[in-house]
Design an enzyme around this catalytic site. Structure first.
Site, PDB file in Angstrom:
ATOM      1  CB  CYS A  51      -0.783  -0.008   1.222  1.00 26.74           C
ATOM      2  SG  CYS A  51      -2.093   1.394   1.284  1.00 26.74           S
ATOM      3  CB  CYS A 187     -18.059  -0.043   9.489  1.00 28.00           C
ATOM      4  SG  CYS A 187     -16.855  -0.705  10.473  1.00 28.00           S
TER       5      CYS A 187
HETATM    6 FE1  SF4 Z   1      -2.544   1.279   3.372  1.00 27.97          FE
HETATM    7 FE2  SF4 Z   1      -4.837   1.017   4.896  1.00 27.97          FE
HETATM    8 FE3  SF4 Z   1      -2.489  -0.036   5.783  1.00 27.97          FE
HETATM    9 FE4  SF4 Z   1      -3.061   2.772   5.586  1.00 27.97          FE
HETATM   10  S1  SF4 Z   1      -3.986   1.420   6.888  1.00 27.97           S
HETATM   11  S2  SF4 Z   1      -1.173   1.504   4.852  1.00 27.97           S
HETATM   12  S3  SF4 Z   1      -4.158   2.961   3.661  1.00 27.97           S
HETATM   13  S4  SF4 Z   1      -3.706  -0.681   4.372  1.00 27.97           S
END
Ligand code: SF4
Ligand code: SAM
Ligand code: DTB
Length: 348
Positions: A51, A187
């Protein structure tokens, strides 16, 4: 339209003696829900790791160094097989998470819509958490049968940029608004134990309670410290502070489901029982959350059994309590289902 709740009121509530707070939360819980029922939810990471966001707590961010195997988007059949297994083990809500900063239109999103439809057609409540999205994308998910969209504020607006710098608090609020405009329930909750102050927790509760509509469910995550992230060595949060937040969430958002989310593995059964007393009425079950461990199914089954709490039916099965609560319409109206509600249930 929800009534505005002042920051001072949230602060006074938060600072009440703990046992008074729990007593009031338990009363609010019983007036709005069946306290003998627990919503059982199962999580599945449908796309893991890689991510681009820099959330300092997360195992899935490319900015951190967690030891995590990246996985591409799962196939629909595999996901539905897992949903069927979750249903067979008593879960009524299936929540699919993708490590995406935002939803992009294309084949991957088409596939997620198919997954939502498949889960919904199975009679389970379907929830997804896919990062930011626009209103059109939210409508597509709704049309596929989505029950709720998970998108957390995580912490206070004031502390937010110490945790995430690649997107703003307002980005999160905008997505929540797109979700609401599409008529999907939100949510929305946060994480405790990020090194935030008591003021930050009060501020988070204040923002959550003033969302219009209030979230259908409020996940309360306790930080799971992941090796390789900047939060790996955070001091654990005092457990009474966790319970205090649960009680405050229950009082401020009486109709919402308050869900014990990440972090239960290291929390004693006594503390979890106290959290249920303070109004928590949903948990994630199954041995895995998204990428980290969760209590074993036997632990949860024994705990609920010892406490005399029963798993609750999905909203889709019609009204689940005489008192209402757990409405799957945005904001909650005390009903339990869209078209099977009685006037008495709504009025209750
Ligand atoms: Fe990515 Fe969600 Fe993890 Fe943040 S919380 S790094 S947006 S997967
Ligand atoms: N990428 C999407 C997003 O951030 O909106 C969805 C997936 S993200 C993993 C879902 C939520 O899990 C986060 O918002 C955060 O609240 C929670 N979470 C992630 N890692 C956590 C951790 N280590 N401890 C506690 N909660 C965590
Ligand atoms: C939420 O608030 N908590 C869940 C769900 N929504 C998606 C996720 C918890 C993730 C915990 C860390 C992990 O397992 O990766």
């Amino acid at each position: 339209m929800t009534q505005t709740i002042s920051r001072d009121d949230v602060s006074s509530l938060y600072n009440r003696p703990l046992l008074d707070l729990i007593y009031e939360a338990a009363s609010v819980h019983r007036a709005n829900h069946d306290a003998g029922e627990m919503q059982m939810c199962t999580l599945l990471s449908i796309k893991t790791g890689g991510c681009l966001e820099d959330c300092k707590y997360c195992s899935q961010s490319i900015h951190n160094n967690a030891d995590l195997e990246k996985e591409i988007l799962m196939k629909t059949d595999e996901v539905l097989e897992q949903a069927r297994a979750a249903k067979a083990s008593g879960s009524t809500r299936f929540c699919m998470g993708a490590a995406w900063p935002r939803v992009l239109n294309g084949k991957a999103f088409d596939r997620v819509c198919d997954m939502v439809k498949g889960v919904s057609d199975m009679g389970m409540e379907a929830c997804v958490t896919l990062g930011m999205l626009d209103e059109e994308q939210a409508v597509r998910l709704k049309d596929a049968g989505l029950t709720a969209y998970n998108h957390n504020l995580d912490t206070s607006e004031e502390y937010y940029d110490k945790i995430i710098t690649t997107r703003t608090y307002q980005d999160r609020l905008d997505t929540l608004q797109n979700v609401a405009k599409a008529g999907i329930s939100a949510c929305c909750g946060g994480i405790l134990g990020l090194g935030e102050t008591e003021d930050d927790r009060i501020s988070l509760m204040h923002t959550l309670a003033n969302l219009d509509p209030q979230p259908e469910s409020v996940p309360i995550n306790m930080l799971v410290p992941v090796e390789g992230t900047p939060m790996a060595n955070n001091e654990p949060l005092d457990i009474f502070e966790w319970i205090r937040c649960i009680a405050v969430a229950r009082i401020l958002m009486p109709k919402s489901m308050v869900r014990l989310s990440a972090g239960r593995l290291t929390i004693s059964k006594e503390a979890q029982a106290m959290a249920f007393m303070a109004g928590a009425n949903a948990i994630f079950t199954g041995e895995k959350l998204l990428t980290t461990a969760n209590p074993e199914e036997d632990f949860d089954a024994n705990l609920l059994d010892e406490l005399g709490i029963k798993p609750r039916a999905p909203y889709k099965d019609g009204p689940v309590t005489e008192q209402g609560g757990g409405c799957n319409k945005p904001g909650g109206c005390g009903c339990a289902s869209n078209d099977k509600i009685s006037k008495e249930t709504v009025a209750a």
